[in-house]
Design a protein around this motif. Structure first.
Motif, PDB file in Angstrom:
ATOM      1  N   TYR A 279      -6.648 -20.273 -23.730  1.00 29.76           N
ATOM      2  CA  TYR A 279      -5.663 -20.658 -24.639  1.00 29.76           C
ATOM      3  C   TYR A 279      -4.516 -19.800 -24.953  1.00 29.76           C
ATOM      4  CZ  TYR A 279      -4.241 -23.256 -28.709  1.00 29.76           C
ATOM      5  OH  TYR A 279      -3.457 -24.000 -29.779  1.00 29.76           O
ATOM      6  N   ALA A 280      -5.043 -18.499 -24.999  1.00 27.14           N
ATOM      7  CA  ALA A 280      -4.061 -17.503 -25.558  1.00 27.14           C
ATOM      8  C   ALA A 280      -3.032 -17.293 -24.299  1.00 27.14           C
ATOM      9  CB  ALA A 280      -4.789 -16.037 -25.804  1.00 27.14           C
ATOM     10  N   VAL A 281      -3.301 -17.421 -23.209  1.00 26.89           N
ATOM     11  CA  VAL A 281      -2.493 -17.474 -22.387  1.00 26.89           C
ATOM     12  C   VAL A 281      -1.272 -18.554 -22.150  1.00 26.89           C
ATOM     13  CG1 VAL A 281      -1.984 -17.672 -19.512  1.00 26.89           C
ATOM     14  CG2 VAL A 281      -3.734 -15.937 -20.527  1.00 26.89           C
ATOM     15  N   HIS A 282      -1.850 -19.706 -22.414  1.00 29.16           N
ATOM     16  CA  HIS A 282      -1.035 -20.886 -22.520  1.00 29.16           C
ATOM     17  C   HIS A 282      -0.133 -20.814 -23.829  1.00 29.16           C
ATOM     18  CE1 HIS A 282      -2.703 -22.993 -19.010  1.00 29.16           C
ATOM     19  NE2 HIS A 282      -3.851 -22.720 -19.497  1.00 29.16           N
ATOM     20  N   VAL A 283      -0.752 -20.416 -24.891  1.00 27.51           N
ATOM     21  CA  VAL A 283       0.084 -20.295 -26.184  1.00 27.51           C
ATOM     22  C   VAL A 283       1.120 -19.111 -25.821  1.00 27.51           C
ATOM     23  CG1 VAL A 283       0.393 -19.446 -28.533  1.00 27.51           C
ATOM     24  CG2 VAL A 283      -1.687 -20.699 -27.574  1.00 27.51           C
ATOM     25  N   GLY A 284       0.881 -18.057 -25.243  1.00 31.18           N
ATOM     26  CA  GLY A 284       1.881 -17.164 -24.874  1.00 31.18           C
ATOM     27  C   GLY A 284       2.960 -17.503 -23.973  1.00 31.18           C
ATOM     28  N   ALA A 285       2.711 -18.524 -23.185  1.00 30.21           N
ATOM     29  CA  ALA A 285       3.444 -18.891 -22.092  1.00 30.21           C
ATOM     30  C   ALA A 285       4.508 -20.085 -22.694  1.00 30.21           C
ATOM     31  CB  ALA A 285       2.802 -19.477 -20.993  1.00 30.21           C
ATOM     32  N   ALA A 286       3.792 -20.655 -23.538  1.00 37.26           N
ATOM     33  CA  ALA A 286       4.679 -22.003 -24.283  1.00 37.26           C
ATOM     34  C   ALA A 286       5.792 -21.157 -25.273  1.00 37.26           C
ATOM     35  CB  ALA A 286       3.711 -22.801 -25.364  1.00 37.26           C
ATOM     36  N   LEU A 287       5.077 -20.216 -25.702  1.00 35.17           N
ATOM     37  CA  LEU A 287       6.120 -19.382 -26.802  1.00 35.17           C
ATOM     38  C   LEU A 287       7.272 -18.730 -25.970  1.00 35.17           C
ATOM     39  CD1 LEU A 287       6.779 -18.357 -29.812  1.00 35.17           C
ATOM     40  CD2 LEU A 287       5.222 -16.430 -29.180  1.00 35.17           C
ATOM     41  N   ALA A 288       6.966 -18.135 -25.003  1.00 33.61           N
ATOM     42  CA  ALA A 288       8.129 -17.816 -24.210  1.00 33.61           C
ATOM     43  C   ALA A 288       9.050 -18.875 -23.383  1.00 33.61           C
ATOM     44  CB  ALA A 288       7.399 -16.793 -22.841  1.00 33.61           C
ATOM     45  N   ILE A 289       8.600 -19.963 -23.090  1.00 35.99           N
ATOM     46  CA  ILE A 289       9.465 -20.993 -22.689  1.00 35.99           C
ATOM     47  C   ILE A 289      10.245 -21.286 -23.766  1.00 35.99           C
ATOM     48  CG2 ILE A 289       9.405 -23.375 -22.105  1.00 35.99           C
ATOM     49  CD1 ILE A 289       6.743 -23.029 -20.536  1.00 35.99           C
ATOM     50  N   PHE A 290       9.615 -21.386 -25.221  1.00 31.89           N
ATOM     51  CA  PHE A 290      10.857 -21.752 -26.397  1.00 31.89           C
ATOM     52  C   PHE A 290      11.727 -20.770 -26.568  1.00 31.89           C
ATOM     53  CE2 PHE A 290      11.510 -22.174 -30.731  1.00 31.89           C
ATOM     54  CZ  PHE A 290      11.683 -23.665 -30.893  1.00 31.89           C
ATOM     55  N   VAL A 291      11.235 -19.432 -26.681  1.00 29.27           N
ATOM     56  CA  VAL A 291      12.171 -18.310 -26.985  1.00 29.27           C
ATOM     57  C   VAL A 291      13.390 -18.393 -25.845  1.00 29.27           C
ATOM     58  CG1 VAL A 291      12.442 -15.955 -27.312  1.00 29.27           C
ATOM     59  CG2 VAL A 291      10.595 -17.217 -28.304  1.00 29.27           C
ATOM     60  N   VAL A 292      12.871 -18.157 -24.439  1.00 33.61           N
ATOM     61  CA  VAL A 292      13.810 -18.253 -23.587  1.00 33.61           C
ATOM     62  C   VAL A 292      14.812 -19.648 -23.657  1.00 33.61           C
ATOM     63  CG1 VAL A 292      14.391 -18.260 -20.967  1.00 33.61           C
ATOM     64  CG2 VAL A 292      12.622 -16.830 -22.012  1.00 33.61           C
ATOM     65  N   GLY A 293      14.168 -20.581 -23.806  1.00 30.75           N
ATOM     66  CA  GLY A 293      14.883 -21.978 -23.755  1.00 30.75           C
ATOM     67  C   GLY A 293      15.887 -21.902 -24.840  1.00 30.75           C
ATOM     68  N   TRP A 294      15.449 -21.276 -26.004  1.00 34.27           N
ATOM     69  CA  TRP A 294      16.210 -21.484 -27.254  1.00 34.27           C
ATOM     70  C   TRP A 294      17.364 -20.554 -26.951  1.00 34.27           C
ATOM     71  CZ3 TRP A 294      15.787 -23.674 -31.898  1.00 34.27           C
ATOM     72  CH2 TRP A 294      16.777 -23.473 -33.161  1.00 34.27           C
ATOM     73  N   ILE A 295      17.421 -19.497 -26.454  1.00 34.85           N
ATOM     74  CA  ILE A 295      18.473 -18.613 -26.105  1.00 34.85           C
ATOM     75  C   ILE A 295      19.197 -19.105 -24.934  1.00 34.85           C
ATOM     76  CG2 ILE A 295      19.095 -16.428 -25.051  1.00 34.85           C
ATOM     77  CD1 ILE A 295      16.448 -15.232 -26.134  1.00 34.85           C
ATOM     78  N   LEU A 296      18.600 -19.718 -23.939  1.00 36.02           N
ATOM     79  CA  LEU A 296      19.675 -20.421 -22.769  1.00 36.02           C
ATOM     80  C   LEU A 296      20.342 -21.577 -23.684  1.00 36.02           C
ATOM     81  CD1 LEU A 296      20.267 -20.792 -20.026  1.00 36.02           C
ATOM     82  CD2 LEU A 296      18.165 -22.378 -19.687  1.00 36.02           C
ATOM     83  N   ALA A 297      19.470 -22.393 -24.633  1.00 32.69           N
ATOM     84  CA  ALA A 297      20.578 -23.482 -24.865  1.00 32.69           C
ATOM     85  C   ALA A 297      21.627 -23.099 -25.853  1.00 32.69           C
ATOM     86  CB  ALA A 297      19.657 -24.471 -26.073  1.00 32.69           C
ATOM     87  N   ALA A 298      21.483 -22.045 -26.486  1.00 37.76           N
ATOM     88  CA  ALA A 298      22.851 -21.408 -27.277  1.00 37.76           C
ATOM     89  C   ALA A 298      23.756 -20.799 -26.420  1.00 37.76           C
ATOM     90  CB  ALA A 298      22.024 -20.127 -28.492  1.00 37.76           C
ATOM     91  N   TRP A 299      23.357 -20.386 -25.287  1.00 36.75           N
ATOM     92  CA  TRP A 299      24.083 -19.636 -24.331  1.00 36.75           C
ATOM     93  C   TRP A 299      25.132 -20.867 -23.607  1.00 36.75           C
ATOM     94  CZ3 TRP A 299      24.454 -20.288 -18.968  1.00 36.75           C
ATOM     95  CH2 TRP A 299      25.366 -19.676 -18.483  1.00 36.75           C
ATOM     96  N   LEU A 300      24.333 -21.765 -23.347  1.00 34.43           N
ATOM     97  CA  LEU A 300      24.822 -22.871 -22.779  1.00 34.43           C
ATOM     98  C   LEU A 300      26.008 -23.769 -23.552  1.00 34.43           C
ATOM     99  CD1 LEU A 300      25.207 -24.726 -20.094  1.00 34.43           C
ATOM    100  CD2 LEU A 300      23.453 -26.176 -21.049  1.00 34.43           C
ATOM    101  N   GLY A 301      25.622 -23.880 -24.875  1.00 39.70           N
ATOM    102  CA  GLY A 301      26.537 -24.528 -25.814  1.00 39.70           C
ATOM    103  C   GLY A 301      27.748 -23.761 -26.020  1.00 39.70           C
ATOM    104  N   ARG A 302      27.668 -22.240 -26.092  1.00 36.56           N
ATOM    105  CA  ARG A 302      28.916 -21.693 -26.033  1.00 36.56           C
ATOM    106  C   ARG A 302      29.632 -21.800 -24.744  1.00 36.56           C
ATOM    107  NH1 ARG A 302      25.290 -17.823 -28.421  1.00 36.56           N
ATOM    108  NH2 ARG A 302      25.301 -16.728 -26.109  1.00 36.56           N
TER     109      ARG A 302
END
Length: 272
Positions: free
Chosen positions: A15-38
């Motif tokens: 569960y810790a692995v999956h939570v970490g992976a989900a958190l990484a996906i969210f953080v990277v995706g948030w940064i990617l979304a902001a970059w793509l918007g710009r």
């Protein structure tokens, strides 16, 4: 209605692995979304094919689309069955839409404004009696800065149904002045003087021709109508300069603009 969770993954290490992976996906995706918007915003402005009014909306939509995909990917990593989740979101969205029907109306009106483009960012407009420079048009509101510098926010639904005057898209504008002269003054002479003032100003267009004529007989003055046309960019300075020049020319010719007058009679009551 429910969504399923894979309880087989509920061991501490996994569960810790999956939570970490989900958190990484969210953080990277948030940064990617902001970059793509710009990037979308900058590309839209550089292209010159899109109006500055719609570029921020496209940038926000691109960012929102990436965020939706990121959230779905993060939930899948946690073992959430997203099909049931989407059904719940759809039902909640329907209820929310009914509760916020005015907001939904603003969004619909915003889409219509972005498609029809009755005005763009930077243009001078009058919307239902409210004048100013357009600063932004988004899905909910239209923002103006009044001609004296005050920020104004209008709901898109109100803008959609209002009468819109776009000064920036007018090639020419008509000037109308009411000039008052005394009843004892020569009307023909006054008309000739005003006509010479119009002839002397190169900003006054010859086509369509100007008009100087007696308009009405007021309480204490004869009203002359002065009507001419100028380029939209010259409207205000021409209006102000003509007003002054006509006044000075009439004064120099001995024709004065009469002041309002009122005659008061005092009746003496007869003594008893």
């Amino acid at each position: 209605m429910s969504f399923d969770f894979d309880w087989s993954r509920l061991n501490l290490e996994g569960y810790a692995v999956h939570v970490g992976a989900a958190l990484a996906i969210f953080v990277v995706g948030w940064i990617l979304a902001a970059w793509l918007g710009r990037m979308v915003g900058q590309a839209g402005l550089r292209s010159g094919r899109l109006s500055p009014t719609v570029v921020p909306v496209f940038a926000k939509l691109a960012r929102l689309a990436i965020l939706v995909m990121v959230i779905v990917a993060a939930l899948n990593e946690l073992g959430v069955e997203t099909s049931g989740l989407f059904a719940m979101i759809g039902a909640a969205g329907l209820a929310l839409g009914l509760a916020l029907k005015d907001t939904v109306s603003d969004v619909a009106a915003g889409i219509v404004l972005l498609v029809l483009r009755p005005f763009d960012v930077g243009e001078a407009v009058n919307i239902g009696g409210t004048g100013g420079i357009v600063e932004a048009v988004d899905l909910f509101q239209t923002r103006l800065t009044s001609f004296d510098g005050v920020p104004i926010v209008l709901n898109n639904s109100a803008v959609r149904t209002a009468i819109v005057q776009n000064y920036s898209r007018a090639a020419q504008r008509r000037i109308e002045l009411d000039v008052r002269i005394g009843y004892g003054d020569d009307i023909g002479k006054a008309i000739a003087i005003v006509t010479r003032v119009l002839e002397a100003d190169t900003r006054v267009l010859r086509d369509p021709p100007w008009l100087v004529s007696a308009k009405s007989l007021g309480e204490n003055a004869v009203v002359l109508l002065v009507r001419c046309t100028t380029r939209a960019a010259d409207y205000e300075p021409t209006l102000f300069d003509l007003t002054r020049a006509i006044k000075e020319a009439l004064d120099a010719a001995g024709i004065h603009i009469p002041l309002p007058q009122r005659e008061v009679r005092v009746m003496e009551r007869p003594s008893a």
